[in-house]
Design a protein around this motif. Structure first.
Motif, mmCIF file in Angstrom:
data_model
loop_
_atom_site.group_PDB
_atom_site.id
_atom_site.type_symbol
_atom_site.label_atom_id
_atom_site.label_comp_id
_atom_site.label_asym_id
_atom_site.label_seq_id
_atom_site.Cartn_x
_atom_site.Cartn_y
_atom_site.Cartn_z
ATOM 1 N N ALA A 217 0.826 -1.203 0.000
ATOM 2 C CA ALA A 217 0.000 0.000 0.000
ATOM 3 C C ALA A 217 0.861 1.254 0.000
ATOM 4 O O ALA A 217 0.544 2.252 -0.653
ATOM 5 C CB ALA A 217 -0.937 -0.008 1.200
ATOM 6 N N SER B 214 -0.311 7.016 -6.627
ATOM 7 C CA SER B 214 -1.689 7.492 -6.752
ATOM 8 C C SER B 214 -2.040 7.790 -8.200
ATOM 9 O O SER B 214 -2.695 8.771 -8.510
ATOM 10 C CB SER B 214 -1.871 8.758 -5.907
ATOM 11 O OG SER B 214 -0.943 9.746 -6.321
ATOM 12 N N THR C 110 -3.758 7.955 -11.724
ATOM 13 C CA THR C 110 -5.152 7.896 -12.171
ATOM 14 C C THR C 110 -5.300 7.058 -13.430
ATOM 15 O O THR C 110 -6.410 6.801 -13.872
ATOM 16 C CB THR C 110 -5.695 9.304 -12.447
ATOM 17 O OG1 THR C 110 -4.850 9.939 -13.417
ATOM 18 C CG2 THR C 110 -5.717 10.139 -11.173
ATOM 19 N N SER D 113 -15.376 1.817 5.231
ATOM 20 C CA SER D 113 -14.080 2.308 5.714
ATOM 21 C C SER D 113 -12.961 1.284 5.597
ATOM 22 O O SER D 113 -11.853 1.530 6.062
ATOM 23 C CB SER D 113 -14.206 2.738 7.181
ATOM 24 O OG SER D 113 -14.654 1.649 7.981
ATOM 25 N N LYS D 114 -13.233 0.113 5.002
ATOM 26 C CA LYS D 114 -12.185 -0.894 4.887
ATOM 27 C C LYS D 114 -12.469 -1.825 3.714
ATOM 28 O O LYS D 114 -13.571 -1.850 3.167
ATOM 29 C CB LYS D 114 -12.066 -1.702 6.172
ATOM 30 C CG LYS D 114 -13.314 -2.507 6.524
ATOM 31 C CD LYS D 114 -13.112 -3.293 7.820
ATOM 32 C CE LYS D 114 -14.358 -4.100 8.167
ATOM 33 N NZ LYS D 114 -14.164 -4.897 9.401
ATOM 34 N N PRO E 8 -5.802 -1.817 3.142
ATOM 35 C CA PRO E 8 -6.361 -0.460 3.067
ATOM 36 C C PRO E 8 -7.337 -0.327 1.898
ATOM 37 O O PRO E 8 -7.133 -0.910 0.833
ATOM 38 C CB PRO E 8 -5.122 0.424 2.848
ATOM 39 C CG PRO E 8 -3.973 -0.384 3.363
ATOM 40 C CD PRO E 8 -4.326 -1.805 3.110
ATOM 41 N N LEU E 9 -8.389 0.443 2.105
ATOM 42 C CA LEU E 9 -9.399 0.628 1.075
ATOM 43 C C LEU E 9 -8.804 1.262 -0.181
ATOM 44 O O LEU E 9 -9.312 1.069 -1.289
ATOM 45 C CB LEU E 9 -10.530 1.504 1.623
ATOM 46 C CG LEU E 9 -11.803 1.629 0.783
ATOM 47 C CD1 LEU E 9 -12.434 0.264 0.535
ATOM 48 C CD2 LEU E 9 -12.801 2.559 1.465
ATOM 49 N N SER E 10 -7.704 1.995 -0.022
ATOM 50 C CA SER E 10 -7.069 2.656 -1.159
ATOM 51 C C SER E 10 -6.515 1.661 -2.172
ATOM 52 O O SER E 10 -6.253 2.023 -3.330
ATOM 53 C CB SER E 10 -5.932 3.561 -0.677
ATOM 54 O OG SER E 10 -4.949 2.798 0.022
ATOM 55 N N LEU E 11 -6.338 0.396 -1.774
ATOM 56 C CA LEU E 11 -5.813 -0.612 -2.690
ATOM 57 C C LEU E 11 -6.893 -1.211 -3.595
ATOM 58 O O LEU E 11 -6.588 -1.936 -4.532
ATOM 59 C CB LEU E 11 -5.148 -1.748 -1.902
ATOM 60 C CG LEU E 11 -3.748 -1.470 -1.358
ATOM 61 C CD1 LEU E 11 -3.255 -2.663 -0.554
ATOM 62 C CD2 LEU E 11 -2.786 -1.157 -2.483
ATOM 63 N N TYR F 294 -20.006 1.206 -2.273
ATOM 64 C CA TYR F 294 -18.683 1.503 -1.728
ATOM 65 C C TYR F 294 -17.549 1.114 -2.679
ATOM 66 O O TYR F 294 -16.384 1.171 -2.311
ATOM 67 C CB TYR F 294 -18.483 0.783 -0.390
ATOM 68 C CG TYR F 294 -19.437 1.250 0.685
ATOM 69 C CD1 TYR F 294 -19.514 2.596 1.035
ATOM 70 C CD2 TYR F 294 -20.285 0.351 1.328
ATOM 71 C CE1 TYR F 294 -20.399 3.030 2.008
ATOM 72 C CE2 TYR F 294 -21.171 0.777 2.305
ATOM 73 C CZ TYR F 294 -21.221 2.120 2.641
ATOM 74 O OH TYR F 294 -22.092 2.561 3.602
#
Length: 577
Positions: A199, A204, A206, A243-244, A262-265, A312
């Motif tokens: 992570a 980042s 796009t 949130s996850k 992490p949710l960002s993944l 989500y």
């Protein structure tokens, strides 16, 4: 069509090649299209049916210079697929809705930068060494085609293709060029520390395609697959929450939490899996399904991928099928010798229908293939129609359902009947047409094996009638109905205690179970059942008649397996109560 496509826009756009108003002097008048009346210009578009007023407004529309085709579609309010087909008829250029990428197009992906291809919506399809066939969703861009010819050092052949299909070609083409991992070797078990490291290293970006190619993302997805297979998972669920992000494995039929990255993944994992399964990574708002294969050493793993949008984010599910671990024998699936003898007697019959019933994931297809393995495939022509083809068995012909191409169960079965089959396996009877075709196949001298969704064997008769099969056809074709479930098998090392020699059992990981065993019931048709069927008797009456003929329920089979120590009462209650 081998002619250079650079005159396409000039032919269909008012003004001269330099974009000057009609009648403006230019150096080479032979290349200038002079049109004095907009109505005459509109005629050049043929079946696209552009009006003079629309063309007059088109020149002043924002974006008409940068993206003239998209602007024209907006002006006409026309579906892209329809418009491209009409344009193909007008220009003589080929149109393909779902073109296939060939290895001969490798030069395109070596010489044309990915950003250029994505920006211009162009993708290489194939090359004969003299010219390059290029798919495009933006036909009115002669400058781009000239640039591609300069980069490739060869003329182009243009094929008109919808935007989504061009995007898929671009993904696959550059994926092949990068030669990304298709074989997972020596991956370490996945843990939270590894996920945190990945992570932190994922940028980042796009650009979803670029994101899918980042080495940490590739390793992360490979490690998830490796860990799932190490734990003997049949499915991987990647579930975004508020949130996850939760990753869960289905092991022996039960979902267990594995990791919570992490949710960002989530976008990175989704993009990587879509690239692997050749799906549209830019489409994040509609369901998609795909498939692929990976290798771990000598093991080949088939993967079916499903993606749906949720509030989500995208929810991903992977079905894993390890061909090397599949045990297609009636002994391996836990069938008693007595039931094996009954089933094998049925599959040796020349005609009739045998139904295997049960919910999704109860092992119906495995049982049917185990039975097919006992059929003499040298003297009998065995064919299947399935969705999807899960097992590969020598000596049989297997057809995959593909609804997008018009290959449904009914259409596929109709085609199979023209192939002179002796035995036909139908993956699932789910509609009246498929049911009627299966009945007709059995009446005309074929043995048909099929699955059906019912809770028990007697209910198969009422289900067929509910679908629309006449009772007299059921009585004249149905040989037997079999129902089954899968129970978790008690770990034979720790005997279901979860511990061994004072430590957590390494064999089952402390879960008390390892593997699964089937429980079955077989209801063979007899005269009383046929009489009741003709009277449209309910499942209860059919059940009572079967019991009088010696029918044993799944609970009876489960009790025998509990007595043998293969499973326990808690598991029987969970599945069969």
């Amino acid at each position: 069509m081998s002619a250079r496509p650079t005159n396409l826009l000039a032919k269909l756009r008012p003004g001269d090649a330099n974009g000057k108003p009609n009648g403006t002097p230019a150096g080479d008048t032979n290349e200038i299209v002079v049109v004095r009346e907009w109505s005459k210009v509109a005629e050049a578009f043929g079946a696209l049916r552009v009006t003079g007023e629309q063309l007059k407004a088109f020149q002043q529309t924002e974006g008409s210079d940068e993206e003239p085709w998209d602007t024209l579609l907006t002006t006409l309010a026309m579906d892209e697929h329809v418009a491209l087909e009409l344009l193909a008829r007008r220009t003589g250029l080929p149109f393909q809705g779902e073109p296939r990428l060939t290895e001969t197009a490798a030069k395109f992906y070596e010489l044309v930068p990915p950003d250029t291809a994505r920006r211009a919506h162009v993708a290489g399809l194939e090359s004969d060494g003299v010219s390059m066939t290029v798919a495009t969703a933006q036909p009115f861009q002669p400058a781009v085609f000239n640039m591609l010819e300069d980069l490739l050092h060869m003329p182009l052949k243009i094929v008109l293709v919808p935007r989504g299909a061009v995007g898929n070609l671009i993904n696959r083409g550059y994926e092949r060029r990068q030669d990304l991992v298709t074989e997972i070797i020596d991956e370490l078990p996945l843990d939270e520390r590894t996920i945190a490291s990945v992570a932190g290293s994922v940028g980042s970006s796009t650009d979803l395609l670029q994101l899918a190619r980042q080495t940490p993302v590739i390793r992360l997805v490979n490690m998830i697959l490796f860990e799932a297979l190490r734990r003997r998972a049949s499915d991987v669920h990647i579930h975004p929450m508020e949130s996850k992000l939760v990753i869960r494995f289905r092991v022996d039929g039960m979902l267990v939490d594995a990791f919570s990255p992490p949710l960002s993944l989530a976008p990175a994992i989704s993009s990587r899996l879509k690239v692997m399964t050749e799906l549209d990574i830019a489409n994040r708002h509609s369901p998609q399904d795909g498939q692929t294969s990976v290798r771990i050493g000598s093991r080949k793993i088939d993967i079916r991928f499903s993606c749906i949008p949720t509030i989500y984010g995208e929810r991903l599910v992977l079905r894993l099928l390890d061909q090397s671990q599949t045990q297609l024998s009636l002994d391996a699936v836990g069938m008693t010798k007595h039931m094996q003898a009954e089933l094998l007697d049925l599959v040796e019959r020349p005609t009739g229908i045998i139904l295997v019933t049960g919910p999704t994931g109860s092992g119906k297809t495995t049982t049917l293939y185990a039975a097919l393995g006992r059929i003499d495939r040298t003297s009998r022509n065995v064919m299947t129609i399935e969705d999807p083809v899960e097992y590969h068995l020598d000596g049989i012909s297997q057809m995959q359902v593909n609804v997008k191409r018009g290959v449904t169960f009914a259409a596929g079965l109709r085609s199979l009947l023209r192939q002179d089959p002796d035995v036909i396996l139908v993956g699932e009877i789910r509609d009246p047409e498929t049911a009627q075709l299966a009945i007709q196949a059995s009446l005309t001298g074929h043995l048909v094996l099929a699955t059906l969704h019912t809770n028990d064997a007697p209910s198969a008769i009422t289900r067929l009638i509910d679908i629309g099969v006449e009772p007299y056809l059921v009585t004249s074709t149905l040989l037997a109905a079999m129902a089954q479930r899968l129970l978790r098998r008690t770990c034979q090392i720790c005997r279901g205690t979860g511990s061994h020699e004072g430590h957590v059992c390494e064999t089952c990981g402390g879960n008390c179970y390892k593997g699964r065993v089937g429980v079955y019931e077989i209801m063979k048709m007899n005269d009383e059942l046929r009489t009741l069927t003709l009277k449209n008797a309910d499942a209860g009456a059919l059940f009572d008649a079967a019991r009088r003929d010696g029918f044993k329920m799944m609970k009876d089979d489960a009790a025998e397996k509990v007595a043998l120590g293969l499973t326990d009462q808690a598991e029987v209650f969970r599945v069969l109560h």
